[in-house]
Design a protein around this motif. Sequence first.
Motif, PDB file in Angstrom:
ATOM      1  N   ILE A 259      49.454  52.261  33.306  1.00 64.57           N
ATOM      2  CA  ILE A 259      48.006  52.495  33.356  1.00 64.57           C
ATOM      3  C   ILE A 259      47.313  51.527  34.310  1.00 64.57           C
ATOM      4  O   ILE A 259      47.566  50.335  34.279  1.00 64.57           O
ATOM      5  CB  ILE A 259      47.332  52.418  31.965  1.00 64.57           C
ATOM      6  N   PRO A 260      46.439  52.059  35.165  1.00 64.23           N
ATOM      7  CA  PRO A 260      45.644  51.173  36.014  1.00 64.23           C
ATOM      8  C   PRO A 260      44.678  50.374  35.147  1.00 64.23           C
ATOM      9  O   PRO A 260      44.244  50.843  34.101  1.00 64.23           O
ATOM     10  CB  PRO A 260      44.890  52.130  36.938  1.00 64.23           C
ATOM     11  N   ARG A 261      44.386  49.149  35.552  1.00 57.12           N
ATOM     12  CA  ARG A 261      43.563  48.277  34.720  1.00 57.12           C
ATOM     13  C   ARG A 261      42.230  47.985  35.374  1.00 57.12           C
ATOM     14  O   ARG A 261      42.137  47.800  36.581  1.00 57.12           O
ATOM     15  CB  ARG A 261      44.302  46.959  34.469  1.00 57.12           C
ATOM     16  N   LEU A 262      41.207  47.915  34.512  1.00 62.24           N
ATOM     17  CA  LEU A 262      39.887  47.568  35.006  1.00 62.24           C
ATOM     18  C   LEU A 262      39.734  46.055  35.075  1.00 62.24           C
ATOM     19  O   LEU A 262      38.927  45.522  35.822  1.00 62.24           O
ATOM     20  CB  LEU A 262      38.832  48.158  34.065  1.00 62.24           C
ATOM     21  N   ASP A 263      40.544  45.358  34.284  1.00 60.67           N
ATOM     22  CA  ASP A 263      40.368  43.912  34.169  1.00 60.67           C
ATOM     23  C   ASP A 263      41.261  43.116  35.118  1.00 60.67           C
ATOM     24  O   ASP A 263      41.163  41.907  35.182  1.00 60.67           O
ATOM     25  CB  ASP A 263      40.614  43.461  32.724  1.00 60.67           C
TER      26      ASP A 263
END
Lengths: 346, 322
Positions: A259-263
């Motif tokens: 999963i790509p991360r926003l953080d």
Amino acid sequence: MSETLLRVKNLHVRFEGQDAVVHAVRGVDFEVARGETLGIVGESGSGKSVTQMAVMGLLGPNAVVTAEGLDFDGHDLLTTSASAQRRLRGRRIAMIFQDPMTSLNPFLTLGTQIAEVLRLHRGLRGRALRRATIEALAEVQIPRPELRVEQYPHEFSGGMRQRAMIAMMIAGRPDLLIADEPTTALDVTVQAQILELLRELQRERSMSIILITHDLGVVAGFAERVAVMYAGRIVEASATEALFDAPAHPYTRGLLASIPRLDRDVESLRAIPGAPPDLSALLRECPFRPRCAFAVKRCAEEEPGLLDRALRPGTEHRAACWREVHEVAALEAAAAAAAPREEPLR
Amino acid sequence: MSGKLLQVDGLQVRFGSAKRPLRAVDSLSFDLQHGESLGLVGESGCGKSTTARAIVGLAKIHAGSITLEGRSVTTAKERARERMPQRVQMVFQDPYGSLNPRMTAFDLVTEPLRIAAKLAKHERRIEATRLMLQVGLDPRFLNRYPHEFSGGQRQRIGIARALALDPKLVLLDEPVSALDVSIQAQVLNLLARLREERGLSYLFIAHDLAVVRHLCDRVAVMYLGRIVEVGAKRAVFAAPRHPYTRALLSAVPIPDPRQARAQRRVLLSGDPPSPDREPIGCAFATRCPKVQERCRREQPSLDGDASATATGSHAVSCFYPD
């Protein structure tokens, strides 16, 4: 942990069609304590919804449900009479779904639908019923509930409809709420509102919640314990922090790495190659073996059950994998050091 | 590889009656450089998909202009003259609904070559094999129908079809949101690789901010038909200036229990107002936690540098930005 409210032991569900059988749930065990939130994570077809539909008794006649135990607060859901089951399911166990329109009748006002629940499950009549209906809407923070009770579902926005459905489902004051992807169809800002609402309601009523979702982020922020499902089985179960700190099953590890991360920055996503297995055949091997980079000989010969993989004694962390966590982690680090791999042709 | 590829100026798209129009897109302006990837984010109904559809001519433009490499492609006539389909293609969200179930993978992938490039069948065979390999599909599957593929494979076919004419710009409308996470990563990696190999530009429409952060250089945040904030992704994600962007970012669940607990949520009340009302003041004023008197009377304009890479100086449409 406190008192167990729901205990499911060796649950199997298979769907029988004219010329095919699908083994949708293949031996699932789990427990939910009073006031606890259990997150169930999995992708489409993993059996996460079917498991809970079986608990609710909502599966159709083509579904064959068997279990060693399906106990809710001392009642055996498999053997109690139909009328006793009706008192349990719907009143003490309630379920909300992704699309509120599947549970709301478009021809009836919200007030009528909530009043029906209150009349059936709490025996209210007349003025008390009307008052309780308005209170139910106010409790889920719907503004101007005295006007809203007269409105039909189409007059509500998506988020308000989900609130209305929650109001209806908790009007009977259930001990357990099963929420099946309750925020998946909603925008993130509305999702945050609904999750906050569920959290508040749970605190006030010490209600147990089973949250079914595909979103690892939602589970991380909402559940105390997590069960990861794959191909009709729970492949990993643990306290939420332990699962995210040290995922033990290669599938869970793969999910978190994909999963790509926003953080934070992620150089390249580690996709899990391939697709889940066909559940119409009976499996002997580990269902994840064809997609697993760490499979050994035993994985093809014998499907693992949930094995203890707790890092600290006394904690619950189980995974259905023959390999130890540190072996998998070491191999993974070595693979990551090599060139980023492109998904193979399928 | 630098220079302006696409420019959108004052774009307006309206639906419904002229008397009570629904302003799906309202005075939208942005540009896209060669080889750049711009993310268009916002919640359902904000007009992000309509913007893409208007660019390729699938939605009627009420006002404004669209320029491709310096030449106008606003009208259908101009789009035909500029051979727009050979330069701009689109990939849709639903890999089930966007592929004709009666066509084989070969027909689907090579239809653009047959119609626009007028290639003969044997030439199309060669191209189809090449395209299938490029998107990571086995060319032996060319005779199969959409229902014989999984969701992820179908989306690869949609991508192969969009690449058939060798476009410069691909509009991606939620290309991975219908897919399971493990499959989503396969398609995102594919899109990143194709962009690098072919020097493509992307206009990437998504509601998933983490996906946009992963794949895009710049990001534009839309609310009710307008861009409220735009800048380099690092600038926007690290230091959002518009209260809506702040709320949006704070609402995204983070797959880390400790961070999730520490996350300060800006909870918005209510839903976005209906776009069929005459806009007075800032569109976000009804839900804004920092709303002032001026916000209800006047509409702010998008001020600042839309391509600024430094934090804090990128463009925002707010009277009281952070």
